[in-house]
Design a protein around this motif. Structure first.
Motif, short mmCIF file in Angstrom:
data_model
loop_
_atom_site.label_atom_id
_atom_site.label_comp_id
_atom_site.label_asym_id
_atom_site.label_seq_id
_atom_site.Cartn_x
_atom_site.Cartn_y
_atom_site.Cartn_z
N VAL A 48 0.83 -1.20 0.00
CA VAL A 48 0.00 0.00 0.00
C VAL A 48 0.88 1.26 0.00
O VAL A 48 0.63 2.20 -0.75
CB VAL A 48 -0.98 -0.02 1.20
N ALA A 49 1.91 1.27 0.83
CA ALA A 49 2.81 2.43 0.88
C ALA A 49 3.52 2.63 -0.45
O ALA A 49 3.67 3.76 -0.92
CB ALA A 49 3.82 2.25 2.01
N THR A 50 3.95 1.55 -1.08
CA THR A 50 4.62 1.64 -2.37
C THR A 50 3.67 2.18 -3.43
O THR A 50 4.05 3.02 -4.25
CB THR A 50 5.18 0.27 -2.80
N ALA A 51 2.43 1.74 -3.41
CA ALA A 51 1.44 2.23 -4.37
C ALA A 51 1.18 3.72 -4.18
O ALA A 51 1.09 4.47 -5.16
CB ALA A 51 0.14 1.44 -4.24
N CYS A 73 3.25 5.91 -2.86
CA CYS A 73 4.47 6.60 -3.27
C CYS A 73 4.56 6.64 -4.80
O CYS A 73 4.93 7.66 -5.39
CB CYS A 73 5.69 5.90 -2.68
N ALA A 74 4.20 5.56 -5.46
CA ALA A 74 4.22 5.52 -6.93
C ALA A 74 3.24 6.53 -7.51
O ALA A 74 3.51 7.14 -8.55
CB ALA A 74 3.89 4.10 -7.42
N ARG A 75 2.13 6.75 -6.84
CA ARG A 75 1.16 7.76 -7.29
C ARG A 75 1.78 9.15 -7.22
O ARG A 75 1.63 9.97 -8.11
CB ARG A 75 -0.12 7.67 -6.45
N ILE A 76 2.53 9.43 -6.16
CA ILE A 76 3.19 10.73 -6.01
C ILE A 76 4.25 10.90 -7.12
O ILE A 76 4.37 11.97 -7.71
CB ILE A 76 3.83 10.86 -4.62
N THR A 100 10.88 3.54 -8.77
CA THR A 100 11.29 4.77 -8.10
C THR A 100 10.73 4.82 -6.68
O THR A 100 11.43 5.22 -5.74
CB THR A 100 10.82 6.00 -8.91
N ALA A 101 9.49 4.40 -6.51
CA ALA A 101 8.87 4.38 -5.18
C ALA A 101 9.62 3.45 -4.24
O ALA A 101 9.90 3.81 -3.09
CB ALA A 101 7.41 3.97 -5.29
N ILE A 102 9.97 2.28 -4.70
CA ILE A 102 10.71 1.32 -3.88
C ILE A 102 12.06 1.89 -3.50
O ILE A 102 12.49 1.79 -2.34
CB ILE A 102 10.84 -0.04 -4.60
#
Length: 92
Positions: A21-24, A26-29, A70-72
């Motif tokens: 959920v956190a990665t998703a 962050c990927a949205r940002i 990038t989020a990871i």
């Protein structure tokens, strides 16, 4: 995904669901930032305010890498942190 490992990302504090959920989020940002940079670049090009190409005006990390990668990397580097009380993460 080999690097970073899930154990490195969760640091034993969070389960895999929380990490996903956190990665998703962050990927949205990351995706939103790419869109902002692209729109600004397209506006400059259409107004003939620059001679640069569209590709040259967007940061490489947004342009060349997938948003999830990038989020990871941002979670791994500590640029984003997962808050325990919610699934919202801090930008530092």
């Amino acid at each position: 995904m080999i690097y970073p490992s899930i154990d490195n990302l969760t640091k034993g504090k969070f389960n895999r669901y929380t990490l996903v959920v956190a990665t998703a989020k962050c990927a949205r940002i990351v995706t939103d930032e790419y869109v902002r940079q692209r729109e600004a670049a397209e506006k400059l090009i259409s107004n003939k305010e620059t001679e640069k190409s569209l590709v040259a005006m967007i940061k490489r990390e947004f342009r060349d890498d997938k948003a999830v990668k990038t989020a990871i990397n941002r979670l791994d580097s500590g640029e984003f942190r997962i808050k325990e009380e919610s699934l919202i993460f801090d930008e530092e």
